[in-house]
Motif scaffolding. Sequence first.
Motif, PDB file in Angstrom:
ATOM      1  N   SER A   1       0.831  -1.205   0.000  1.00  0.00           N
ATOM      2  CA  SER A   1       0.000   0.000   0.000  1.00  0.00           C
ATOM      3  C   SER A   1       0.864   1.254   0.000  1.00  0.00           C
ATOM      4  CB  SER A   1      -0.946   0.006   1.213  1.00  0.00           C
ATOM      5  OG  SER A   1      -0.234  -0.081   2.423  1.00  0.00           O
ATOM      6  N   THR A   2       1.981   1.220   0.730  1.00  0.00           N
ATOM      7  CA  THR A   2       2.895   2.371   0.725  1.00  0.00           C
ATOM      8  C   THR A   2       3.522   2.545  -0.654  1.00  0.00           C
ATOM      9  OG1 THR A   2       3.407   2.073   3.070  1.00  0.00           O
ATOM     10  CG2 THR A   2       4.970   3.359   1.764  1.00  0.00           C
ATOM     11  N   GLN A   3       3.940   1.420  -1.230  1.00  0.00           N
ATOM     12  CA  GLN A   3       4.542   1.457  -2.569  1.00  0.00           C
ATOM     13  C   GLN A   3       3.544   1.980  -3.599  1.00  0.00           C
ATOM     14  OE1 GLN A   3       5.264  -2.341  -4.598  1.00  0.00           O
ATOM     15  NE2 GLN A   3       7.350  -1.646  -5.063  1.00  0.00           N
ATOM     16  N   TYR A   4       2.291   1.534  -3.492  1.00  0.00           N
ATOM     17  CA  TYR A   4       1.266   1.986  -4.434  1.00  0.00           C
ATOM     18  C   TYR A   4       1.097   3.502  -4.360  1.00  0.00           C
ATOM     19  CZ  TYR A   4      -3.251   2.594  -6.722  1.00  0.00           C
ATOM     20  OH  TYR A   4      -4.254   3.022  -7.561  1.00  0.00           O
ATOM     21  N   ALA A   5       0.981   4.028  -3.150  1.00  0.00           N
ATOM     22  CA  ALA A   5       0.766   5.468  -2.983  1.00  0.00           C
ATOM     23  C   ALA A   5       1.929   6.265  -3.566  1.00  0.00           C
ATOM     24  CB  ALA A   5       0.588   5.794  -1.504  1.00  0.00           C
ATOM     25  N   GLU A   6       3.151   5.807  -3.296  1.00  0.00           N
ATOM     26  CA  GLU A   6       4.333   6.528  -3.782  1.00  0.00           C
ATOM     27  C   GLU A   6       4.433   6.462  -5.309  1.00  0.00           C
ATOM     28  OE1 GLU A   6       7.555   4.680  -1.735  1.00  0.00           O
ATOM     29  OE2 GLU A   6       7.203   5.775   0.147  1.00  0.00           O
ATOM     30  N   GLU A   7       4.212   5.281  -5.869  1.00  0.00           N
ATOM     31  CA  GLU A   7       4.349   5.131  -7.319  1.00  0.00           C
ATOM     32  C   GLU A   7       3.207   5.818  -8.064  1.00  0.00           C
ATOM     33  OE1 GLU A   7       4.967   1.075  -8.416  1.00  0.00           O
ATOM     34  OE2 GLU A   7       6.898   0.936  -7.363  1.00  0.00           O
ATOM     35  N   PHE A   8       2.014   5.848  -7.454  1.00  0.00           N
ATOM     36  CA  PHE A   8       0.914   6.566  -8.084  1.00  0.00           C
ATOM     37  C   PHE A   8       1.223   8.061  -8.152  1.00  0.00           C
ATOM     38  CE2 PHE A   8      -3.077   8.964  -7.895  1.00  0.00           C
ATOM     39  CZ  PHE A   8      -3.732   8.465  -9.013  1.00  0.00           C
ATOM     40  N   GLU A   9       1.791   8.584  -7.070  1.00  0.00           N
ATOM     41  CA  GLU A   9       2.133  10.007  -7.057  1.00  0.00           C
ATOM     42  C   GLU A   9       3.208  10.306  -8.098  1.00  0.00           C
ATOM     43  OE1 GLU A   9       1.731  13.858  -6.282  1.00  0.00           O
ATOM     44  OE2 GLU A   9       0.475  12.255  -5.468  1.00  0.00           O
ATOM     45  N   HIS A  10       4.183   9.411  -8.243  1.00  0.00           N
ATOM     46  CA  HIS A  10       5.222   9.585  -9.266  1.00  0.00           C
ATOM     47  C   HIS A  10       4.605   9.539 -10.665  1.00  0.00           C
ATOM     48  CE1 HIS A  10       8.439   7.987  -6.252  1.00  0.00           C
ATOM     49  NE2 HIS A  10       8.238   9.291  -6.135  1.00  0.00           N
ATOM     50  N   CYS A  11       3.638   8.634 -10.838  1.00  0.00           N
ATOM     51  CA  CYS A  11       2.951   8.527 -12.138  1.00  0.00           C
ATOM     52  C   CYS A  11       2.228   9.829 -12.458  1.00  0.00           C
ATOM     53  CB  CYS A  11       1.978   7.356 -12.103  1.00  0.00           C
ATOM     54  SG  CYS A  11       1.021   7.134 -13.624  1.00  0.00           S
ATOM     55  N   MET A  12       1.532  10.385 -11.456  1.00  0.00           N
ATOM     56  CA  MET A  12       0.805  11.623 -11.676  1.00  0.00           C
ATOM     57  C   MET A  12       1.756  12.777 -11.983  1.00  0.00           C
ATOM     58  SD  MET A  12      -2.347  10.976 -11.648  1.00  0.00           S
ATOM     59  CE  MET A  12      -2.820  12.689 -11.769  1.00  0.00           C
ATOM     60  N   GLU A  13       2.863  12.830 -11.292  1.00  0.00           N
ATOM     61  CA  GLU A  13       3.834  13.899 -11.529  1.00  0.00           C
ATOM     62  C   GLU A  13       4.412  13.819 -12.941  1.00  0.00           C
ATOM     63  OE1 GLU A  13       6.691  13.531  -8.454  1.00  0.00           O
ATOM     64  OE2 GLU A  13       5.393  14.384  -6.893  1.00  0.00           O
ATOM     65  N   SER A  14       4.468  12.617 -13.488  1.00  0.00           N
ATOM     66  CA  SER A  14       5.028  12.454 -14.835  1.00  0.00           C
ATOM     67  C   SER A  14       4.074  12.938 -15.928  1.00  0.00           C
ATOM     68  CB  SER A  14       5.386  10.982 -15.082  1.00  0.00           C
ATOM     69  OG  SER A  14       4.207  10.192 -15.215  1.00  0.00           O
ATOM     70  N   ILE A  15       2.780  13.026 -15.607  1.00  0.00           N
ATOM     71  CA  ILE A  15       1.825  13.443 -16.638  1.00  0.00           C
ATOM     72  C   ILE A  15       1.183  14.795 -16.340  1.00  0.00           C
ATOM     73  CG2 ILE A  15       1.301  11.099 -17.381  1.00  0.00           C
ATOM     74  CD1 ILE A  15      -1.165  11.097 -15.712  1.00  0.00           C
ATOM     75  N   VAL A  16       1.340  15.308 -15.127  1.00  0.00           N
ATOM     76  CA  VAL A  16       0.794  16.626 -14.783  1.00  0.00           C
ATOM     77  C   VAL A  16       1.956  17.600 -14.663  1.00  0.00           C
ATOM     78  CG1 VAL A  16      -0.504  17.976 -13.102  1.00  0.00           C
ATOM     79  CG2 VAL A  16      -1.155  15.601 -13.549  1.00  0.00           C
ATOM     80  N   ASP A  17       2.045  18.523 -15.622  1.00  0.00           N
ATOM     81  CA  ASP A  17       3.178  19.451 -15.622  1.00  0.00           C
ATOM     82  C   ASP A  17       2.761  20.880 -15.289  1.00  0.00           C
ATOM     83  OD1 ASP A  17       1.855  20.304 -17.896  1.00  0.00           O
ATOM     84  OD2 ASP A  17       3.288  19.389 -19.291  1.00  0.00           O
ATOM     85  N   GLY A  18       1.504  21.081 -14.926  1.00  0.00           N
ATOM     86  CA  GLY A  18       1.069  22.419 -14.522  1.00  0.00           C
ATOM     87  C   GLY A  18       0.518  23.272 -15.645  1.00  0.00           C
ATOM     88  N   ARG A  19       0.764  22.878 -16.890  1.00  0.00           N
ATOM     89  CA  ARG A  19       0.216  23.636 -18.015  1.00  0.00           C
ATOM     90  C   ARG A  19      -1.274  23.351 -18.156  1.00  0.00           C
ATOM     91  NH1 ARG A  19       3.974  21.826 -22.858  1.00  0.00           N
ATOM     92  NH2 ARG A  19       3.649  19.840 -21.772  1.00  0.00           N
ATOM     93  N   GLN A  20      -2.028  24.341 -18.616  1.00  0.00           N
ATOM     94  CA  GLN A  20      -3.465  24.178 -18.783  1.00  0.00           C
ATOM     95  C   GLN A  20      -3.875  24.611 -20.180  1.00  0.00           C
ATOM     96  OE1 GLN A  20      -5.687  26.100 -15.677  1.00  0.00           O
ATOM     97  NE2 GLN A  20      -4.589  25.088 -14.032  1.00  0.00           N
ATOM     98  N   VAL A  21      -4.806  23.848 -20.767  1.00  0.00           N
ATOM     99  CA  VAL A  21      -5.319  24.202 -22.086  1.00  0.00           C
ATOM    100  C   VAL A  21      -6.631  24.944 -21.912  1.00  0.00           C
ATOM    101  CG1 VAL A  21      -4.192  22.262 -23.203  1.00  0.00           C
ATOM    102  CG2 VAL A  21      -6.510  21.980 -22.308  1.00  0.00           C
TER     103      VAL A  21
END
Length: 564
Positions: free
Chosen positions: A319-339
């Motif tokens: 569960s700890t690994q899931y939370a950490e890797e999910f956050e890393h996954c989100m950071e890789s696709i969310v860069d702060g830019r907005q359309v």
Amino acid sequence: MLGGPGPGTVVDVGGIASRFWIKVRTHSVFVLYTPFFVCLASGHLDSDAFRRCISQDVHFLKAFAQAYEMAEDCADDDDDKSGIRDLRKRVVQRIKTHDALVREWGFELPDESISNNATVKYTDFLMAAASGRVEGEKVPGKIATPFERTKVAAYILGAMAPCMRLYSSISREIQALLVPDDRSHIYKKWIDSYSSQNFEEFAFQIEDMLDKLSISLTGEELEVIEKLYHQAMKLEADFFATQPISQQTIVPLARVLDPAEHSLTIFCDFDIACTAFDSSAILAEIAIITASKFDLDGSETQIARMSSADLRSTWNFLSTQYAEEFEHCMESIVDGRQVGKLDYEGLRNALEHVAEFEKRANTQVINSGVLKGLHLEDIKRAGQRLILQEGCREFFQKIVTNDTLKTEFHILSYCWCGDFIRSAFSSGGLDELKVHSNELTYEESVTTGDIVRKVESPMEKLQTFNDILNECNKEGRQLTVYIGGAVGDLLCLLQADIGIVISSTPSLRRLGDQFGVTFVPLFSGLVTKQRELVEDGSCDWKGLSGILYTVSSWDEIHAFILGS
């Protein structure tokens, strides 16, 4: 056993009035979502409907004035008498200025000298409470001594306080949607009047007096006041729900859609949207408890499994690994830019990374063996005891028995165990809900640790969503509603004609913001739709509009789709 409050003891968590209001706020949601207030908030409520409604105010005010007079007579403290007398003066003054105030709002009242049925029900109830009766029965205790008479004063105020708070709450909700200097909204003066600081002070004054009169009352007597408070709120809600509206409206959805032309298909996520807890943690806990029993009795099983200590350690790691890797996954696709507008394809491509991550995580769970050895009966029992979000079960029960419109309901979930979901909805006539999720595998009703993977990713949820729609009856217009709050729901939320976000995760909002999704509070969105209906003559709900509607409770969803 540790000591605590004895029977009948009241634990102070705030004033009586505020505590009672919190308990009945569900009714205020259903009032806000009535056709009357949605149309009023839009500025396009038929003026005849409005005038008929406010013509009943005088009957309410006269009953209030009479009840205050009776409450003053029952109070035994000079300060209390003075406070109640001041409240009565404010009501009497309101009666005197009522017609002038209505004209100031821009309306002339019809000749409504007769109370309508909903008004009579409330005023009769109030007079009964003022006479020391609750639902036609004498209240506990003899009303003889001055002290005993004091509680009747509290009963009277308990039967009036929610009405003032309701008007203040509703008008403030509506005022928040208005443009301050917009003079085209013909009901703005009415809204301003009831959302004013002066009216708020009036509501607070009643609540403060109710709190003072209740200080010396027993737990049983406070229960009587709570019963009166709740009944008063229900009667007020019924009053607005039964206001005759001749114009076309957009609420409640199931009643305004023509059953000859429309069918309604509702989809919903399970974890967090419906539940108070994530199902994966519950299933893991069942495995740990089962293992601990095995540790103690040493009984044999056909399926080899870890000790309870090893299971807990493994699950904590996963569960700890899931939370950490999910956050890393989100950071890789969310860069702060907005359309500027919805980029559905861009979002879909980004969610491919989430899909890969979710599938890897499930593989790790299977390989770890944490789901081995669960008994099917234990899973079903846990599902039956599962706590659902407040109002969720009631909505489902209403929707499956709804005969106004042809309706289907489907659960789409990443949950590892469909049996768990089905058990959660097995009571109250909900066993007919259609569940689409992953499944655990069994040998003689004991899990092997493997998962039959059916719905693991946002893409598979969307595919299931589309497959269901393709199999549905093609006759007439098919309207779809999707309810969810996690990243995995985004594609379905946007594809549905109406996407409703509940229990939203921060990740969903971050990803939505980046790819041009607009999040609109549901009531605000309905007010806008009502304006469109009046001004343009039509109001189409359609998918991929880029708009998702947010709610804070299942009551809002219930009120929007089914009404009270």
